[in-house]
Design an enzyme around this catalytic site. Structure first.
Site, short mmCIF file in Angstrom:
data_model
loop_
_atom_site.label_atom_id
_atom_site.label_comp_id
_atom_site.label_asym_id
_atom_site.label_seq_id
_atom_site.Cartn_x
_atom_site.Cartn_y
_atom_site.Cartn_z
N ASP A 3 -3.64 -0.97 -44.66
CA ASP A 3 -4.27 -0.76 -45.98
C ASP A 3 -3.26 -0.31 -47.05
OD1 ASP A 3 -6.71 -1.34 -44.89
OD2 ASP A 3 -7.32 0.75 -44.63
P1 NAP Z 1 -4.47 1.23 -41.11
O1 NAP Z 1 -4.95 0.58 -42.36
O2 NAP Z 1 -5.43 2.07 -40.33
O3 NAP Z 1 -3.90 0.08 -40.16
C1 NAP Z 1 -3.25 0.41 -38.98
C2 NAP Z 1 -2.79 -0.88 -38.33
O4 NAP Z 1 -2.04 -0.50 -37.19
C3 NAP Z 1 -3.92 -1.76 -37.87
O5 NAP Z 1 -4.05 -2.89 -38.68
C4 NAP Z 1 -3.56 -2.12 -36.42
O6 NAP Z 1 -3.50 -3.53 -36.29
C5 NAP Z 1 -2.17 -1.52 -36.24
N1 NAP Z 1 -2.00 -0.89 -34.93
C6 NAP Z 1 -2.88 -0.16 -34.22
N2 NAP Z 1 -2.35 0.23 -33.05
C7 NAP Z 1 -1.09 -0.26 -33.03
C8 NAP Z 1 -0.02 -0.19 -32.11
N3 NAP Z 1 -0.15 0.45 -30.93
N4 NAP Z 1 1.14 -0.79 -32.42
C9 NAP Z 1 1.28 -1.48 -33.59
N5 NAP Z 1 0.31 -1.56 -34.51
C10 NAP Z 1 -0.86 -0.97 -34.23
O7 NAP Z 1 -3.19 2.14 -41.36
P2 NAP Z 1 -2.46 2.67 -42.68
O8 NAP Z 1 -1.85 1.55 -43.44
O9 NAP Z 1 -1.62 3.80 -42.21
O10 NAP Z 1 -3.61 3.19 -43.62
C11 NAP Z 1 -4.32 4.37 -43.34
C12 NAP Z 1 -5.78 4.12 -43.60
O11 NAP Z 1 -6.51 5.20 -43.05
C13 NAP Z 1 -6.09 4.08 -45.08
O12 NAP Z 1 -7.17 3.22 -45.30
C14 NAP Z 1 -6.46 5.53 -45.37
O13 NAP Z 1 -7.21 5.68 -46.54
C15 NAP Z 1 -7.24 5.86 -44.11
N6 NAP Z 1 -7.25 7.25 -43.74
C16 NAP Z 1 -6.23 8.05 -44.09
C17 NAP Z 1 -6.25 9.39 -43.75
C18 NAP Z 1 -5.10 10.25 -44.21
O14 NAP Z 1 -5.35 11.37 -44.65
N7 NAP Z 1 -3.88 9.79 -44.08
C19 NAP Z 1 -7.31 9.89 -42.98
C20 NAP Z 1 -8.37 9.03 -42.59
C21 NAP Z 1 -8.32 7.70 -43.01
P3 NAP Z 1 -3.70 -4.21 -34.86
O15 NAP Z 1 -5.02 -3.74 -34.35
O16 NAP Z 1 -3.65 -5.67 -35.12
O17 NAP Z 1 -2.56 -3.74 -34.01
#
Ligand code: NAP
Length: 459
Positions: free
Chosen positions: A384
């Site tokens: 994201d």
């Molecule tokens: P993300 O949007 O959650 O995407 C994570 C990606 O990691 C997934 O597309 C997944 O794709 C891949 N993944 C999962 N396991 C993996 C592994 N073992 N090895 C390699 N890839 C792997 O992550 P982000 O870009 O860090 O964004 C964070 C999101 O979480 C945002 O939408 C944010 O708003 C939200 N969020 C943030 C917080 C905070 O405070 N930081 C708290 C809660 C929610 P595959 O399944 O294809 O591997």
């Protein structure tokens, strides 16, 4: 003033100073550990001197409660996985709010709440604490996967408003009556608990961290109000500090996601929402060997870690790879999005744990201008936070959220296991761009593969 009261008051002053200094130190990763120790020492001092309060009763019960709560917290702090930390924060928040509401309930039941100011503050603290308690429990259940992520009632916003008004109405009636009946108080608490749960039910996806932070601020406020009711300065100060810090964090996170708080509460991203229309093009795969060559012969590589790196526990391998590339003359920087991972500062903590120096880690505002100058942006398990639809697609639910401009690098390599969407459930347009290549695999394995190939090239 007796000697004991004097000692308690002086100690509470020291506690306040420790809380404030601790919080200040937590503002930087370099001093954060020290900050935790200071704030913790303040908490221990506050707890210990409270035993000197004249007329304290039920000592055995208090010690038992402390031992039980303390051991549970110690155990959960030791065993909780880094990726489960948001749930833990949510439930700890909830306990704080619940404790504040319980104090209010008890003080009402004992008839100790008298006078308009104390009654108003006790009622406000009860309302906010109860909302924070039930809301945090729902947030915990969703993050833990016990409950489905987003659940909208029919006419959800109208239900929120009506329930909110009725609950506030009951609260106002308590303040006006001065001596509410037990039934009145029970109904008020039941409504406040229901309100917290109903408000949180439809919230899901990327909004969750902001809501948890908001409940954190609520808990602080509730504790501060109940501190006034009990005449306890340490509670008032701790509550104000937590309330102010939580409010600032909520604002910062809402800004980082470009989501006004009203949208987060009343127009949640549900995860079913998709960017308008299918994305043209296809995802193009790259081998570990080619990815290694692209980075080995690059001048500048920017690494963008995300939740996937945390799940895979790949931070040590990532730092090993960065050091190897640096030895080969490549400049390597790390770019951190404020909401990458599952809690604020998630990536900073992991990279610090792996030993990445702070001067190689850059915030979104510092690094974004550098992406066009980078030969490779290496996106490791992030999704994201690098999705360009946030910049380009007005129909996207994440439109306007600031993102890391990884797509503007000359080449982008994305490490992830498959074609899964990010946390918000939205398809990522970056993966379809001409300059983007997918290196499929779990982050730890994929990075180890790259390391092996870079070593072969160096040899
Ligand atoms: P993300 O949007 O959650 O995407 C994570 C990606 O990691 C997934 O597309 C997944 O794709 C891949 N993944 C999962 N396991 C993996 C592994 N073992 N090895 C390699 N890839 C792997 O992550 P982000 O870009 O860090 O964004 C964070 C999101 O979480 C945002 O939408 C944010 O708003 C939200 N969020 C943030 C917080 C905070 O405070 N930081 C708290 C809660 C929610 P595959 O399944 O294809 O591997």
């Amino acid at each position: 003033m007796t000697g004991a009261t004097w000692l308690i008051n002086i100690s509470y002053f020291v506690v306040a100073v420790l809380f404030i200094l601790g919080l200040k130190a937590m503002a930087s990763p370099v001093s954060a550990r020290k900050g935790i120790v200071w704030a913790g020492a303040g908490m221990v001092l506050a707890t210990v001197v409270t035993f000197l309060t004249p007329g304290m009763q039920n000592m055995l019960l208090i010690v038992l409660a402390l031992a039980l709560g303390g051991s549970l917290a110690w155990w959960s702090g030791k065993v909780v996985k880094m990726t489960d930390m948001p749930q833990m924060v949510a439930i700890y928040n909830g306990m704080g709010g619940g404790a504040a509401a319980a104090i209010a309930a008890l003080e009402f039941a004992r008839g100790h709440v008298t006078g308009p100011v104390v009654t108003t503050l006790a009622t406000l603290g009860a309302l906010i604490g109860a909302v924070s308690f039930s809301g945090s429990c729902v947030a915990w259940a969703k993050l833990q996967g016990v409950m489905q992520k987003a659940f909208r009632l029919p006419a959800q916003n109208a239900v929120n408003v009506v329930l909110g008004l009725v609950t506030i109405g009951f609260g106002v009636a308590i303040v006006l009556s001065g001596h509410p009946s037990p039934l009145h108080i029970i109904l008020f608490f039941a409504l406040a608990l229901l309100l917290g749960a109903v408000l949180t039910l439809p919230i899901g996806g990327a909004d969750m961290p902001v809501v948890i932070s908001l409940f954190n601020a609520f808990t602080g406020l509730a504790v501060g109000f109940e501190g006034y009711v009990l005449g306890n300065p340490a509670l008032i100060i701790a509550g104000i500090v937590v309330g102010a810090a939580g409010t600032l964090l909520t604002q910062l996170m809402a800004k980082a996601m470009n989501r006004p708080l009203t949208n987060i509460l009343f127009q949640p991203i549900t995860g079913e929402a998709q960017a308008g229309g299918a994305i043209a093009g296809s995802m193009k795969e790259v081998s570990g060997l080619d990815a290694a060559a692209m980075m080995r012969y690059a001048q500048k590589v920017i690494v963008v870690p995300g939740y996937g790196m945390a799940v895979a526990g790949a931070q040590h391998k990532v730092w090993e790879m960065a050091q190897l590339l640096e030895k080969e003359g490549v400049e390597v920087k790390f770019a951190i999005h404020p909401v990458a991972g599952r809690m604020p500062g998630h990536m900073n903590v992991l990279l610090a744990e792996a030993g990445v120096p702070y001067d190689k880690i850059f915030d979104l505002e510092e690094i974004n201008a550098e992406f066009p100058l980078a030969d490779v942006a290496l996106v490791i398990g992030a999704n994201d936070v690098v999705n360009p639809v946030a910049r380009t697609d007005k129909s996207s639910p994440i439109y306007g959220m600031p993102i890391l401009d990884a797509d503007k690098a000359q080449n982008v390599i994305v490490i992830k296991r498959g074609k899964g969407a990010g946390y918000s459930g939205i398809e990522n347009a970056l993966f379809y761009e001409d300059n983007c290549r997918m290196l499929y695999g779990s982050a730890q394995q994929a990075v180890a593969d790259v390391i092996a190939h870079v070593k072969e090239m160096a040899g």
